[in-house]
Design an enzyme around this catalytic site. Structure first.
Site, PDB file in Angstrom:
ATOM      1  N   LYS A 261       0.769  -1.130   0.029  1.00  0.00           N
ATOM      2  CA  LYS A 261       0.087  -0.155   0.104  1.00  0.00           C
ATOM      3  C   LYS A 261       0.908   1.217   0.008  1.00  0.00           C
ATOM      4  CE  LYS A 261      -0.967   1.470   3.875  1.00  0.00           C
ATOM      5  NZ  LYS A 261      -1.482   1.511   5.081  1.00  0.00           N
ATOM      6  N   THR A 262       1.963   1.213   0.869  1.00  0.00           N
ATOM      7  CA  THR A 262       2.702   2.402   1.140  1.00  0.00           C
ATOM      8  C   THR A 262       3.340   2.851  -0.395  1.00  0.00           C
ATOM      9  OG1 THR A 262       2.652   2.111   3.372  1.00  0.00           O
ATOM     10  CG2 THR A 262       4.255   3.629   2.478  1.00  0.00           C
TER      11      THR A 262
ATOM     12  N   ASP B 117      -4.356   7.998   3.106  1.00  0.00           N
ATOM     13  CA  ASP B 117      -3.931   6.730   3.606  1.00  0.00           C
ATOM     14  C   ASP B 117      -4.949   6.233   4.494  1.00  0.00           C
ATOM     15  OD1 ASP B 117      -2.399   4.508   3.797  1.00  0.00           O
ATOM     16  OD2 ASP B 117      -1.011   5.636   5.024  1.00  0.00           O
ATOM     17  N   GLU B 118      -5.052   4.891   4.977  1.00  0.00           N
ATOM     18  CA  GLU B 118      -5.958   4.542   5.892  1.00  0.00           C
ATOM     19  C   GLU B 118      -7.218   4.947   6.158  1.00  0.00           C
ATOM     20  OE1 GLU B 118      -4.696   1.984   7.577  1.00  0.00           O
ATOM     21  OE2 GLU B 118      -2.712   2.126   8.109  1.00  0.00           O
TER      22      GLU B 118
ATOM     23  N   GLN C  11      -9.552  -3.915   7.814  1.00  0.00           N
ATOM     24  CA  GLN C  11      -8.606  -3.296   8.825  1.00  0.00           C
ATOM     25  C   GLN C  11      -9.263  -2.149   9.793  1.00  0.00           C
ATOM     26  OE1 GLN C  11      -4.340  -3.805   8.355  1.00  0.00           O
ATOM     27  NE2 GLN C  11      -4.933  -4.188   6.205  1.00  0.00           N
TER      28      GLN C  11
ATOM     29  N   ARG D 197      -0.244  -9.887  10.356  1.00  0.00           N
ATOM     30  CA  ARG D 197       0.936  -9.407  11.230  1.00  0.00           C
ATOM     31  C   ARG D 197       2.041 -10.221  10.842  1.00  0.00           C
ATOM     32  NH1 ARG D 197      -0.044  -5.020   9.886  1.00  0.00           N
ATOM     33  NH2 ARG D 197      -1.667  -6.151   9.015  1.00  0.00           N
TER      34      ARG D 197
END
Length: 782
Positions: free
Chosen positions: A34-35, A218-219, A251, A626
């Site tokens: 994503k980043t 983002d997010e 998420q 994770r």
DNA sequence: ACCCTAGCGGTTTTT
DNA sequence: CCGCTAGGGT
């Protein structure tokens, strides 16, 4: 930009990166890059000449994420990224308000209150209004006010339904007035001021709407109502500005603090997103781990829908262990972690996760006794420490003497014989004249007036002495001159606090020198800040440096906006202990997920909330994803919680994972009383329509290139005898089927307390789950 | 002005 | 059980 950057992208990532100037919604799964997509897109837009650096805004939630984006971007682009608006929602709002302070109705040197300052300020208001602090709990009131602000509601907009709420609105109004008088803003206010300014000032709105051609968020699943409304003012649907929203509805774990996952749906609809781009290729975890994540999250109804896949192998099945007690669970985690470590894994690559902080205690003590290094995340941050806050309060008074919060914090610390009585008199005088405490000192006569006058002279002396000094010198001088250093030197256990004050001085020094750290807040090219080259009236940047505020003011802002590292001590290779929430956004080679018990996880209190179960499940999903190579799940049949032993059944989430990916290290059946599996499953099906625990089975044998753990002590312990089901002193067992005259058949979920206080949480068919006092309820085992 | 103790509450948390 | 807070006692 190097064209090979695009070559390494998968088709979906490439589609996202090279999307035209249109609204984009990117559903980015965990570990899907994503980043990378966000930063590569910015680099692509710039290198293709689609936009200049001044036309880009990239918004994140945390300073860490913002910094990460800036660092990665700097590595990709040949030129300075400083002029770009990359930062947190609050950080960008702050920058905006520094440029337009006058239009926003703020004093030029306004300062920011952090959450504890806010509560303290609300408390003062409640006291000043002579209200009962039992009835109006400062923390709760502060929370409500923040909530109202996040709904863009000023006091006049709030619809109070009862006298209590009407009074709360009065507190809200008085609190806002107090903040205004003192020249401070809280976190929610930062957002709301900018929102209102953009909403009400057409010229400003037009300017910024024309300026920001590309806004990346983002997010996005974590945005609240106000943040989405804010965004719509900067780039309205159908306008010229293109919004690129990246998020993952699976998420979304922050509904409890106002996040609206629904913003993703709303965005898709309101902006008319033509194509939803899904990033489903996962570059992080092995197959078994992803299978578990996918299966689990599939139990949620409200989803945009997405399935993670990987090219990596299946890896090893998840190791699952049911311990008789929390103590033994901790011991198992410790042994397994040690064996991974012996197999060549760094301790820092092993995370131990739990749902609530209280659960860390037993794990910590096991690790501590065994002498295994570990690091717990959470707790007090650097700028939240009392001694640091004291020093900051002195520094804030140098900037703004009318900051009553800071005044009250240090007027008598270190002690200088200014008691509660004196302060009360001063507050009365201030209230009567509508002025600040500082301004009211002259109104007091006698001994009180003299001691207060001395305090004023102290502050003024500090200001004179530090005029024109470097930031480091100012902080250093204040720490000494305020008497704080002397106070902690004479305190027998003030050594650590002294160290922190030293650390503060160091932080001040590096704030000024470090590129991209403090400088962005202080010095910005003029044309990057204002409207058509015009800044807020009176805002005059230094000709040489471009500074728009003093380094001290910038440092103070930095302290409120970035509370610092959770724990400064890094270095030693240590196991990483944290809550699942804290682990979001991180990844580890091996993850231990502990406390998989009904009541704990899913958390009983969370289940009360609307959509609570689904949010808990998303939390479980975050936890699972994770892990890169190894995932370990564990639970305890009995656990010491709030001073009593509690008995829980297995978390339903365990039953929502594919059997083939699990390797049970404790017997899957037999640990419970006979018939438990059936009764529990039936109760769930009747009670809530959810699927119950499925039949037994064992996962495949370990394979793949990861070091297999060596046999450990616990393995012998578990292999032989079946752990005997822990029995409560009422004679009942968790998982036992019972009959109640009124509620019918049920299954015991939790047992706690003893004697007259003994209680049971029982899942009844159509009546749902109930807590019953065992001294009263008539229960027949069946 | 400071220290001690009884009492209370105990999901998650960034800015 | 345990850590924090408020309020009372000295």
């Amino acid at each position: 930009m190097n064209s090979t950057l695009l070559a390494h992208l998968n088709p979906e990532q490439l589609a996202a990166v090279t999307l035209g100037a249109e609204p984009g919604l990117i559903l980015a799964g965990a570990g899907s890059g994503k980043t990378r997509v966000l930063t590569t897109r910015i680099a692509w837009l710039l290198s293709q000449g689609h936009v200049g650096p001044g036309g880009v805004m990239a918004v994140t939630f945390t300073n860490k994420a913002a910094k990460e984006m800036q660092t990665r971007l700097a590595a990709m682009l040949p030129y300075n990224v400083r002029g770009m608006w990359i930062g947190t929602f609050h950080g960008l709002c702050h920058r905006f308000l520094r440029a337009h302070w006058k239009a926003a109705g703020l004093p030029q040197g306004f300062q920011i209150l952090d959450s504890s300052d806010t509560v303290a300020a609300v408390k003062r208001v409640i006291k000043a209004m002579n209200l009962d602090e039992e009835r109006f709990i400062p923390k709760a009131v502060a929370h409500t006010i923040a909530h109202w602000k996040e709904d863009a509601a000023r006091p006049k907009d709030v619809l109070a339904r009862d006298p209590q709420e009407m009074k709360m609105v009065e507190i809200y109004a008085a609190y806002d007035a107090q903040c205004q008088r003192e020249g401070v803003v809280d976190f929610a206010e930062l957002m709301l001021r900018v929102y209102e300014l953009m909403r009400d000032d057409a010229a400003l709105r037009q300017h910024y709407q024309a300026r920001f051609q590309h806004i990346l968020v983002d997010e996005f699943q974590d945005t609240n109502k106000l943040q989405y409304a804010w965004l719509k003012l900067f780039a309205p649907p159908g306008g010229r500005g293109a919004v690129f929203a990246v998020g993952d509805d699976d998420q979304s774990i922050y509904a409890f603090r106002g996040a609206q996952v629904g913003n993703m749906h709303a965005f898709e609809r309101e902006y008319g997103v033509r194509r939803l781009i899904k990033l489903e290729q996962n570059y992080r975890s092995c197959g078994h781990i992803l299978d578990c994540a996918n299966h689990l999250i599939d139990h949620n109804q409200k989803r945009l829908g997405k399935t993670l896949r990987t090219d990596a192998g299946q890896g090893e099945p998840l190791r699952v262990f049911e311990a008789p007690s929390d103590f033994e669970e901790a011991r198992w985690v410790l042994e397994e972690a040690q064996s991974l470590h012996r197999g060549g894994l760094a301790r820092a690559e092993i995370a131990i996760l739990y749902r609530s902080n209280a659960q860390s205690r037993v794990i910590e003590s096991a690790l501590f006794n065994a002498g295994i290094p570990y690091r717990v995340y959470g707790g007090l941050r650097f700028f939240e420490r009392a001694e640091v806050k004291h020093a900051l309060a002195y520094l804030r008074l140098l900037e703004n003497v009318n900051d009553d919060t800071s005044f009250l914090r240090v007027v008598n610390f270190p002690a200088r014989a200014i008691g509660a009585r004196t302060v009360e008199q001063l507050q009365d005088a201030a209230k009567a004249s509508g002025r600040s405490l500082w301004q009211s000192v002259s109104a007091l006569s006698g001994r009180a007036g003299v001691s207060l006058q001395k305090f004023i002279e102290l502050i003024e002396g500090l200001r004179r002495a530090t005029e024109g000094q470097t930031l480091r010198a100012i902080v250093e001088h204040v720490v000494e001159g305020s008497g704080l250093a002397a106070h902690y030197r004479s305190d027998k256990d003030g050594a650590e606090r002294l160290e922190n004050l030293e650390e503060l001085i160091t932080a001040a020094e590096s704030f000024v020198t470090q590129e991209g750290f403090g400088k962005d807040a202080v010095a910005l090219p003029v044309d990057e800040l204002g409207v058509n080259g015009q800044l807020g009236p009176g805002l005059t940047p230094d000709a040489d440096t471009g500074e728009i505020m003093s380094p001290l003011a910038a440092f103070l802002t930095h302290a409120s906006l970035e509370s610092g590292e959770n724990q400064a001590i890094a270095g030693a290779d240590a196991l990483q202990l944290m809550t699942i929430h804290a682990a979001k956004g991180l990844e580890f080679d091996a993850v231990f997920l502990t406390g998989l018990e009904e009541g704990l996880f899913p958390n009983e209190r969370a289940l009360q909330d609307f959509d609570g179960l689904e949010e808990e499940r998303r939390l479980m999903y975050v936890a699972i994803t994770r892990a890169r190579k190894r995932l370990h799940l564990s639970l305890a049949q009995s656990r010491m919680l709030h001073g009593q032993t509690r008995y829980h059944v297995r978390s339903r989430f365990l039953a929502e994972l594919p059997e083939a990916s699990l390797k049970w290290l404790s017997p899957k059946q037999g640990g419970f009383g006979s018939g438990f599996e059936r009764d529990y499953a039936n109760a769930w099906q009747r009670g809530s329509g959810l699927s119950g625990v499925v039949g037994a089975g064992r996962g495949g044998e370990a394979r793949g290139g990861w070091p297999a753990p060596k046999p450990a002590a616990w393995q012998q312990a578990v292999a032989a005898p079946v752990p005997k089901k822990a029995e409560h002193d009422s004679g009942l067992r968790v998982g036992q089927a019972v009959f109640h005259n009124k509620f019918g058949e049920g299954v015991v979920l939790t047992l706690e307390g003893a004697g007259a206080d003994a209680r049971a949480h029982i899942q009844f068919g159509r009546h749902g789950a109930k807590w019953l006092a065992l001294s009263v309820a008539k229960l027949t085992p069946i």
